[in-house]
Design a protein around this motif. Structure first.
Motif, PDB file in Angstrom:
ATOM      1  N   ASP A  92      -0.037 -43.162 -27.675  1.00 57.76           N
ATOM      2  CA  ASP A  92       1.408 -42.991 -27.580  1.00 57.76           C
ATOM      3  C   ASP A  92       1.765 -41.619 -28.126  1.00 57.76           C
ATOM      4  OD1 ASP A  92       4.170 -43.162 -27.589  1.00 57.76           O
ATOM      5  OD2 ASP A  92       4.140 -45.313 -27.997  1.00 57.76           O
ATOM      6  N   PHE A  93       1.969 -40.672 -27.247  1.00 51.73           N
ATOM      7  CA  PHE A  93       2.294 -39.306 -27.642  1.00 51.73           C
ATOM      8  C   PHE A  93       3.779 -39.121 -27.928  1.00 51.73           C
ATOM      9  CE2 PHE A  93      -1.501 -38.642 -24.817  1.00 51.73           C
ATOM     10  CZ  PHE A  93      -2.392 -38.452 -25.868  1.00 51.73           C
ATOM     11  N   ARG A  94       4.570 -40.164 -27.704  1.00 46.65           N
ATOM     12  CA  ARG A  94       5.999 -40.067 -27.985  1.00 46.65           C
ATOM     13  C   ARG A  94       6.257 -39.976 -29.481  1.00 46.65           C
ATOM     14  NH1 ARG A  94       7.266 -45.257 -24.347  1.00 46.65           N
ATOM     15  NH2 ARG A  94       5.496 -45.902 -25.644  1.00 46.65           N
ATOM     16  N   SER A  95       5.398 -40.592 -30.282  1.00 46.40           N
ATOM     17  CA  SER A  95       5.582 -40.568 -31.728  1.00 46.40           C
ATOM     18  C   SER A  95       4.510 -39.756 -32.426  1.00 46.40           C
ATOM     19  CB  SER A  95       5.567 -42.003 -32.280  1.00 46.40           C
ATOM     20  OG  SER A  95       4.315 -42.599 -32.015  1.00 46.40           O
ATOM     21  N   GLY A  96       3.544 -39.252 -31.648  1.00 46.37           N
ATOM     22  CA  GLY A  96       2.484 -38.445 -32.233  1.00 46.37           C
ATOM     23  C   GLY A  96       1.436 -39.265 -32.943  1.00 46.37           C
ATOM     24  N   ARG A  97       1.500 -40.611 -32.862  1.00 43.05           N
ATOM     25  CA  ARG A  97       0.487 -41.390 -33.569  1.00 43.05           C
ATOM     26  C   ARG A  97      -0.565 -41.860 -32.588  1.00 43.05           C
ATOM     27  NH1 ARG A  97       1.136 -46.842 -32.535  1.00 43.05           N
ATOM     28  NH2 ARG A  97       3.175 -47.451 -31.733  1.00 43.05           N
ATOM     29  N   VAL A 102      -6.888 -46.442 -19.355  1.00 45.59           N
ATOM     30  CA  VAL A 102      -6.264 -46.000 -20.599  1.00 45.59           C
ATOM     31  C   VAL A 102      -4.748 -46.038 -20.425  1.00 45.59           C
ATOM     32  CG1 VAL A 102      -6.053 -44.145 -22.301  1.00 45.59           C
ATOM     33  CG2 VAL A 102      -8.212 -44.450 -21.060  1.00 45.59           C
ATOM     34  N   ALA A 103      -4.054 -46.633 -21.379  1.00 46.69           N
ATOM     35  CA  ALA A 103      -2.595 -46.662 -21.369  1.00 46.69           C
ATOM     36  C   ALA A 103      -2.066 -45.505 -22.205  1.00 46.69           C
ATOM     37  CB  ALA A 103      -2.085 -47.988 -21.925  1.00 46.69           C
ATOM     38  N   ILE A 104      -1.128 -44.751 -21.638  1.00 51.56           N
ATOM     39  CA  ILE A 104      -0.509 -43.631 -22.347  1.00 51.56           C
ATOM     40  C   ILE A 104       1.001 -43.847 -22.359  1.00 51.56           C
ATOM     41  CG2 ILE A 104      -0.003 -41.161 -22.279  1.00 51.56           C
ATOM     42  CD1 ILE A 104      -2.743 -40.623 -21.321  1.00 51.56           C
ATOM     43  N   ASN A 105       1.598 -43.770 -23.530  1.00 47.70           N
ATOM     44  CA  ASN A 105       3.043 -44.004 -23.684  1.00 47.70           C
ATOM     45  C   ASN A 105       3.462 -45.285 -22.965  1.00 47.70           C
ATOM     46  OD1 ASN A 105       3.031 -41.434 -24.887  1.00 47.70           O
ATOM     47  ND2 ASN A 105       3.557 -40.430 -22.956  1.00 47.70           N
ATOM     48  N   PRO A 106       2.773 -46.397 -23.203  1.00 51.56           N
ATOM     49  CA  PRO A 106       2.974 -47.578 -22.356  1.00 51.56           C
ATOM     50  C   PRO A 106       4.308 -48.264 -22.574  1.00 51.56           C
ATOM     51  CG  PRO A 106       1.581 -48.122 -24.213  1.00 51.56           C
ATOM     52  CD  PRO A 106       1.787 -46.637 -24.271  1.00 51.56           C
ATOM     53  N   ASP A 107       4.812 -48.878 -21.495  1.00 54.22           N
ATOM     54  CA  ASP A 107       5.956 -49.767 -21.644  1.00 54.22           C
ATOM     55  C   ASP A 107       5.468 -51.048 -22.326  1.00 54.22           C
ATOM     56  OD1 ASP A 107       4.801 -51.456 -19.636  1.00 54.22           O
ATOM     57  OD2 ASP A 107       5.868 -50.399 -18.052  1.00 54.22           O
ATOM     58  N   ALA A 108       6.396 -51.917 -22.694  1.00 57.97           N
ATOM     59  CA  ALA A 108       6.038 -53.079 -23.515  1.00 57.97           C
ATOM     60  C   ALA A 108       5.030 -53.985 -22.825  1.00 57.97           C
ATOM     61  CB  ALA A 108       7.303 -53.865 -23.870  1.00 57.97           C
ATOM     62  N   ARG A 109       5.196 -54.219 -21.532  1.00 56.08           N
ATOM     63  CA  ARG A 109       4.289 -55.123 -20.823  1.00 56.08           C
ATOM     64  C   ARG A 109       2.892 -54.529 -20.692  1.00 56.08           C
ATOM     65  NH1 ARG A 109       6.787 -57.163 -15.331  1.00 56.08           N
ATOM     66  NH2 ARG A 109       7.251 -54.931 -15.107  1.00 56.08           N
ATOM     67  N   LEU A 110       2.804 -53.225 -20.432  1.00 53.99           N
ATOM     68  CA  LEU A 110       1.486 -52.608 -20.342  1.00 53.99           C
ATOM     69  C   LEU A 110       0.810 -52.579 -21.713  1.00 53.99           C
ATOM     70  CD1 LEU A 110      -0.763 -51.209 -18.846  1.00 53.99           C
ATOM     71  CD2 LEU A 110       0.446 -49.025 -19.144  1.00 53.99           C
ATOM     72  N   ARG A 111       1.583 -52.356 -22.770  1.00 55.15           N
ATOM     73  CA  ARG A 111       0.995 -52.349 -24.108  1.00 55.15           C
ATOM     74  C   ARG A 111       0.357 -53.707 -24.425  1.00 55.15           C
ATOM     75  NH1 ARG A 111       1.478 -49.087 -28.469  1.00 55.15           N
ATOM     76  NH2 ARG A 111       3.197 -47.909 -27.519  1.00 55.15           N
TER      77      ARG A 111
END
Length: 270
Positions: A236-241, A215-224
């Motif tokens: 992505d918990f940085r934006s709550g979405r 599971v990717a959490i708050n991923p950087d661009a390459r991991l996304r």
């Protein structure tokens, strides 16, 4: 693989349904916002362990890390600087500092959504371990305070009760995390195909690929991109979405994950 320390909490509630299962969590930008080592550096500066210039260097690296994610260059730069500054410091000082850093700086930076995941795994009867490049003294405090099973972290060499400024083995990062997970699985009789791993960084793909439920959490661009190409869940918990939902019910036993925007942390200046 590098030598790692094990810091183990009390046994988890028994659950035959999930015996042999565990969840592995990265710390920096996955469990908490930013880099935990930065907060250790802040505390060391407060205790006059090094200069304002040293602290400013850590602050700049922290700002870049929060904004763009980690790079191997930054990881090794922070490691090398921290080792030089830690040389000669008594072990008991760092151990006490780890408790203070958690209470004063780290606890408020923990992502509620990621914390919820750790607790859901625990309630399901799975072991939950931190796998992080963070020094084991700090990683162990975080795991203990959150009631997790334990932590694997980077180990610094100690002589006569003081840090030497050298590592035991290498930093627990990248492929080393996957190797550590395999060693832990063998020791704890875990089936990696039934385990979970969570990270924000492309550098942790070896760990994510070693388990059956990455599971990717708050991923950087390459991991996304990698997660999208491989149909991995992304949160992505940085934006709550909620960025993706596939497979997370199986991972946590519940489909509701919460998170929220807290804003970027201030960098204190003197």
């Amino acid at each position: 693989m590098p030598e790692v320390n094990l810091v183990t909490a009390e046994d988890l509630p028994a659950s035959s349904d999930h015996e042999g299962e565990a969840a592995f969590f990265d710390v920096d930008n996955t469990l908490m916002k930013g880099a935990s080592l930065f907060h250790v550096a802040r505390k060391m500066y407060q205790k006059k362990a090094f200069t304002l210039r040293d602290a400013a260097g850590f602050a700049w690296k922290q700002a870049k890390f929060v904004l763009r994610g980690e790079t191997m260059e930054d990881v090794h730069s922070v490691r090398d600087t921290a080792l030089v500054l830690a040389a000669g410091i008594p072990v008991e000082t760092i151990q006490t500092m780890g408790e203070e850093v958690f209470d004063e700086m780290i606890e408020s930076k923990i992502w509620p959504g990621t914390l919820a995941l750790t607790q859901q795994h625990l309630r399901s009867g799975r072991q939950v371990w931190l796998l992080t490049a963070t020094p084991i003294e700090v990683a162990g405090v975080i795991a203990s305070r959150l009631g997790l099973s334990g932590a694997l972290g980077t180990v610094c060499e100690i002589e006569d009760g003081h840090y030497t400024g050298r590592l035991v083995g290498d930093i627990l990062h990248g492929p080393a995390k996957a190797a550590a997970a395999r060693e832990l699985a063998a020791r704890e009789h875990l089936a990696l195909a039934r385990c979970w791993a969570y990270s924000d960084s492309y550098n942790d793909i070896p760990l994510l690929s070693a388990v059956g439920n990455p599971v990717a959490i708050n991923p950087d661009a390459r991991l996304r991109r990698h997660a999208r190409d491989n149909n991995w869940p992304v949160y992505d918990f940085r934006s709550g979405r909620r960025a993706a939902t596939w497979g997370l019910r199986a991972a946590t036993g519940a489909g509701i994950i919460y998170g929220g925007w807290k804003g970027f942390g201030r960098i204190r200046r003197r």
